[in-house]
Design an enzyme around this catalytic site. Structure first.
Site, PDB file in Angstrom:
ATOM      1  N   ASP A  71       0.829  -1.198   0.000  1.00 12.47           N
ATOM      2  CA  ASP A  71       0.000   0.000   0.000  1.00 12.47           C
ATOM      3  C   ASP A  71       0.875   1.265   0.000  1.00 12.47           C
ATOM      4  O   ASP A  71       1.960   1.287   0.618  1.00 12.47           O
ATOM      5  CB  ASP A  71      -0.858  -0.020   1.273  1.00 12.47           C
ATOM      6  CG  ASP A  71      -1.656   1.242   1.441  1.00 12.47           C
ATOM      7  OD1 ASP A  71      -2.617   1.436   0.690  1.00 12.47           O
ATOM      8  OD2 ASP A  71      -1.290   2.065   2.309  1.00 12.47           O
TER       9      ASP A  71
ATOM     10  N   GLU B 161       1.553  -0.365  -4.869  1.00  9.70           N
ATOM     11  CA  GLU B 161       0.544   0.614  -5.260  1.00  9.70           C
ATOM     12  C   GLU B 161       1.239   1.949  -5.499  1.00  9.70           C
ATOM     13  O   GLU B 161       1.680   2.607  -4.563  1.00  9.70           O
ATOM     14  CB  GLU B 161      -0.529   0.785  -4.189  1.00  9.70           C
ATOM     15  CG  GLU B 161      -1.602   1.777  -4.645  1.00  9.70           C
ATOM     16  CD  GLU B 161      -2.293   2.479  -3.504  1.00  9.70           C
ATOM     17  OE1 GLU B 161      -1.701   2.577  -2.418  1.00  9.70           O
ATOM     18  OE2 GLU B 161      -3.433   2.932  -3.704  1.00  9.70           O
TER      19      GLU B 161
HETATM   20  O1  LIG Z   1     -10.092  12.132   1.759  1.00 12.97           O
HETATM   21  C1  LIG Z   1      -9.457  11.171   2.124  1.00 12.97           C
HETATM   22  N1  LIG Z   1      -8.096  11.016   1.878  1.00 12.97           N
HETATM   23  C2  LIG Z   1      -7.327  12.023   1.161  1.00 12.97           C
HETATM   24  C3  LIG Z   1      -7.272  11.659  -0.341  1.00 12.97           C
HETATM   25  C4  LIG Z   1      -6.805  10.206  -0.522  1.00 12.97           C
HETATM   26  O2  LIG Z   1      -5.454  10.110  -0.025  1.00 12.97           O
HETATM   27  C5  LIG Z   1      -4.979   8.878   0.402  1.00 12.97           C
HETATM   28  C6  LIG Z   1      -4.138   8.113  -0.395  1.00 12.97           C
HETATM   29  C7  LIG Z   1      -3.668   8.520  -1.702  1.00 12.97           C
HETATM   30  C8  LIG Z   1      -4.524   8.972  -2.713  1.00 12.97           C
HETATM   31  C9  LIG Z   1      -3.998   9.337  -3.943  1.00 12.97           C
HETATM   32  C10 LIG Z   1      -2.648   9.254  -4.184  1.00 12.97           C
HETATM   33  O3  LIG Z   1      -2.087   9.604  -5.401  1.00 12.97           O
HETATM   34  C11 LIG Z   1      -1.809   8.790  -3.183  1.00 12.97           C
HETATM   35  O4  LIG Z   1      -0.474   8.700  -3.436  1.00 12.97           O
HETATM   36  C12 LIG Z   1      -2.304   8.421  -1.938  1.00 12.97           C
HETATM   37  O5  LIG Z   1      -3.634   6.905   0.031  1.00 12.97           O
HETATM   38  C13 LIG Z   1      -3.933   6.431   1.277  1.00 12.97           C
HETATM   39  C14 LIG Z   1      -3.386   5.225   1.665  1.00 12.97           C
HETATM   40  C15 LIG Z   1      -3.655   4.724   2.939  1.00 12.97           C
HETATM   41  O6  LIG Z   1      -3.101   3.555   3.334  1.00 12.97           O
HETATM   42  C16 LIG Z   1      -4.486   5.406   3.804  1.00 12.97           C
HETATM   43  C17 LIG Z   1      -5.049   6.620   3.411  1.00 12.97           C
HETATM   44  O7  LIG Z   1      -5.847   7.303   4.249  1.00 12.97           O
HETATM   45  C18 LIG Z   1      -4.773   7.149   2.128  1.00 12.97           C
HETATM   46  C19 LIG Z   1      -5.333   8.412   1.678  1.00 12.97           C
HETATM   47  O8  LIG Z   1      -6.101   9.061   2.437  1.00 12.97           O
HETATM   48  C20 LIG Z   1     -10.177  10.032   2.870  1.00 12.97           C
HETATM   49  C21 LIG Z   1     -10.312  10.377   4.339  1.00 12.97           C
HETATM   50  C22 LIG Z   1      -9.100   9.716   4.961  1.00 12.97           C
HETATM   51  C23 LIG Z   1      -8.909   8.437   4.183  1.00 12.97           C
HETATM   52  N2  LIG Z   1      -9.406   8.823   2.865  1.00 12.97           N
HETATM   53  C24 LIG Z   1      -9.147   8.154   1.717  1.00 12.97           C
HETATM   54  O9  LIG Z   1      -9.584   8.606   0.665  1.00 12.97           O
HETATM   55  C25 LIG Z   1      -8.338   6.902   1.711  1.00 12.97           C
HETATM   56  C26 LIG Z   1      -7.797   6.549   0.531  1.00 12.97           C
HETATM   57  C27 LIG Z   1      -6.990   5.328   0.325  1.00 12.97           C
HETATM   58  C28 LIG Z   1      -6.806   4.368   1.319  1.00 12.97           C
HETATM   59  C29 LIG Z   1      -6.038   3.246   1.039  1.00 12.97           C
HETATM   60  C30 LIG Z   1      -5.430   3.086  -0.208  1.00 12.97           C
HETATM   61  O10 LIG Z   1      -4.672   1.997  -0.515  1.00 12.97           O
HETATM   62  C31 LIG Z   1      -5.625   4.091  -1.184  1.00 12.97           C
HETATM   63  O11 LIG Z   1      -5.029   3.925  -2.382  1.00 12.97           O
HETATM   64  C32 LIG Z   1      -6.384   5.178  -0.916  1.00 12.97           C
END
Ligand SMILES: O=C(NCCCOc1c(-c2ccc(O)c(O)c2)oc2cc(O)cc(O)c2c1=O)[C@@H]1CCCN1C(=O)/C=C/c1ccc(O)c(O)c1
Ligand SMILES: [Ca+2]
Length: 493
Positions: free
Chosen positions: A195, A231
């Site tokens: 991740d 990822e």
């Molecule tokens: O608005 C949110 N997040 C901000 C935008 C998404 O950014 C995240 C990315 C992310 C997004 C885009 C990118 O280009 C990047 O490099 C990273 O990776 C994560 C990985 C994690 O293990 C835990 C996380 O909370 C995130 C995350 O928040 C909501 C609320 C918190 C969790 N979340 C989320 O949206 C959670 C998203 C999430 C969780 C797990 C994942 O494996 C993932 O790919 C995304």
């Protein structure tokens, strides 16, 4: 490059997102083994924060508090039982390894009862202390969090949405993470989905992976390295590139699903150009990618760069999945989702945080199977759709053969064979294909595995007659639910 260690004759994995270990064990034995799936990507197996606002969101699984195997999916014994039963059924287990960070939410109890204080980087369940998280010495933003994805230092050394960012340069932290992964390797898993790899320096990933054991030789043979999928969300536009991670394994290829959505969902591109799909479209080498239409995150509308095709567009999902599984490029993953009540306000789904189907006590619901082999209680089970599992078998039968006999009968009418073993015809728009086509297959009567199956020597759907010259007639209405015909020598009368 990284080898998934599929058992012989298998070549597709499925992400059983948020499933419990007891349900995955049952699914390996009753379905995935018999239907020829290679393996299952499971949700994170280690203890995570219990997030109550919003109530138990799916992303709480991505907020570790220890490496104890206690989550909403089950406990260590249930995990062990699942891994051994799936391996026995010829189905591999790949663990979603969240090793870039711990939770950031202030403090509380984890899903296994461990206490923690994310803000202070205190995780006694590991143990990790304040020195084990990145800080002002290598993260130079005002609040310690990532704001500028254009700055590789910031992306690696600062807190992703405030989550405690592990100091992966430290031997102690590398030892702890490798210990967690080696425990899983010794239990019998075949590899990992890593991740948030974009948020770790490639050199630190090498530092952790150099500590990893080989896979269990009693299950995989000797000298086998764990399968690694990292990822890396790279749609272009950021300085951090997928290619930085090719040295430590495969990478998730987000371009694949978005480009197929352009063709089959948005019709902003034409299927006839798919003849060189893959490296020819600027995507990485077939040996360096894991391909998919959508994943757990971008099926909820997060993905930048264009919406993917999900179970909510079933016709297009089946067309694009058939193309993905028939095409030789890359190693494919099928998404298996649960439903939630989308609620779009100003283009944002207010409910995209919602966790899996649950009981009154917030425990995850069992997966119940209906008499018609579909799933109940909000589990979508795309991997159980006939048009999907029959194409998993198609891919197994044609393994090792090249793409041949490519034909474009119209802007969005394409057909191609895999050597002399399989053939597929697709109408990707509302047009009508009504043509004799050279399939490259030996003559005979084949079952179309999209409209039906080959059962007891008979075709439950359409039968396709291939004549002595390898030609067959294809009459496909693009307005129908399944405007695809696929035949192969494993479904021949
Ligand atoms: O608005 C949110 N997040 C901000 C935008 C998404 O950014 C995240 C990315 C992310 C997004 C885009 C990118 O280009 C990047 O490099 C990273 O990776 C994560 C990985 C994690 O293990 C835990 C996380 O909370 C995130 C995350 O928040 C909501 C609320 C918190 C969790 N979340 C989320 O949206 C959670 C998203 C999430 C969780 C797990 C994942 O494996 C993932 O790919 C995304
Ligand atoms: Ca980091």
């Amino acid at each position: 490059y990284s080898d998934p260690h599929c058992a012989a004759g298998r070549d597709t994995i499925v992400h059983l997102f948020e499933w419990k270990w007891t349900d995955i064990k049952a699914e390996c034995e009753r379905f995935l083994g018999p239907m020829g799936y290679c393996g299952v990507q499971v949700s994170p197996v280690n203890e995570n924060a219990v997030v109550t606002n919003p109530s138990r969101p799916w992303y709480e699984r991505y907020q570790p508090v220890s490496y104890n195997l206690n989550t909403r999916s089950g406990n260590e014994q249930q995990f062990r039982d699942m891994v051994s039963a799936c391996n026995k059924a010829g189905v591999r287990i790949y663990v979603d390894a969240v090793i870039n960070h711990m939770t950031g939410s202030y403090s509380g109890q984890g899903t296994g009862g461990s206490s923690f204080d994310g803000g202070a980087c205190r995780f006694p369940g590991v143990p990790f202390g304040p020195n084990d998280c990145n800080g002002g010495d290598n993260c130079h933003t005002s609040d310690g969090s990532i704001h500028n994805y254009g700055n590789p230092e910031e992306v690696r050394n600062c807190r992703l949405v405030g989550l405690a960012d592990l100091r992966l340069g430290s031997d102690y932290v590398r030892d702890k993470i490798a210990g967690f992964m080696n425990n899983l390797i010794d239990i019998g898993v075949a590899g990992f989905r890593v991740d948030a790899a974009k948020h770790m320096w490639p050199g630190d990933i090498v530092g952790v992976f150099s500590r990893l054991h080989n896979l269990r030789s009693d299950t995989f043979g000797s000298g086998k390295k764990p399968f690694i999928v990292q990822e890396v969300i790279d749609m272009g536009g950021e300085p951090i590139k997928m290619s930085e991670y090719f040295g430590t394994g495969r990478v998730t290829n987000f371009i694949f699903g978005v480009k197929l959505a352009d063709v089959f969902l948005r019709h902003s591109n034409q299927a006839k150009w798919l003849s060189n799909f893959g490296e020819g479209w600027g995507m990485p080498s077939t040996y360096d990618v894991l391909n998919f239409l959508s994943n757990h995150d971008n099926q909820r509308g997060h993905g930048g760069g264009g919406a993917p095709i999900t179970f909510r567009e079933p016709k297009e999902m089946k067309i694009a999945t058939a193309f993905m599984l028939a095409h030789p490029y890359g190693f494919p993953r099928v998404m298996s989702s649960y439903d939630w009540p989308v609620n779009y306000q100003n283009g944002n789904d207010q409910n995209n945080w919602m966790g899996p189907p649950h009981n009154g006590d917030m425990s995850t619901k069992d997966v119940r199977i209906n008499a018609d082999n579909t799933c109940n209680d909000g589990w979508i089970c795309e991997h159980r759709w006939r048009q999907v599992y029959n194409m998993v078998a198609f891919r197994n039968v044609v393994a090792g053969t090249p793409l041949q006999n490519w034909q474009a009968l119209g802007d969005n009418q394409i057909a191609f064979s895999r050597g002399t073993k399989g053939f597929i015809a697709i109408v990707g728009d509302g047009s009508h294909m009504n043509s004799d086509i050279n399939t490259g297959l030996p003559s005979g009567d084949y079952c179309d595995v999209i409209s039906g199956s080959y059962e007891n020597g008979e075709c439950t759907g359409k039968t396709v007659h291939v004549d002595g010259s390898g030609h067959a007639h294809f009459n496909i209405n693009g307005q129908s639910d399944d405007p695809v015909v696929a035949i192969h020598i494993g479904a021949k009368k």
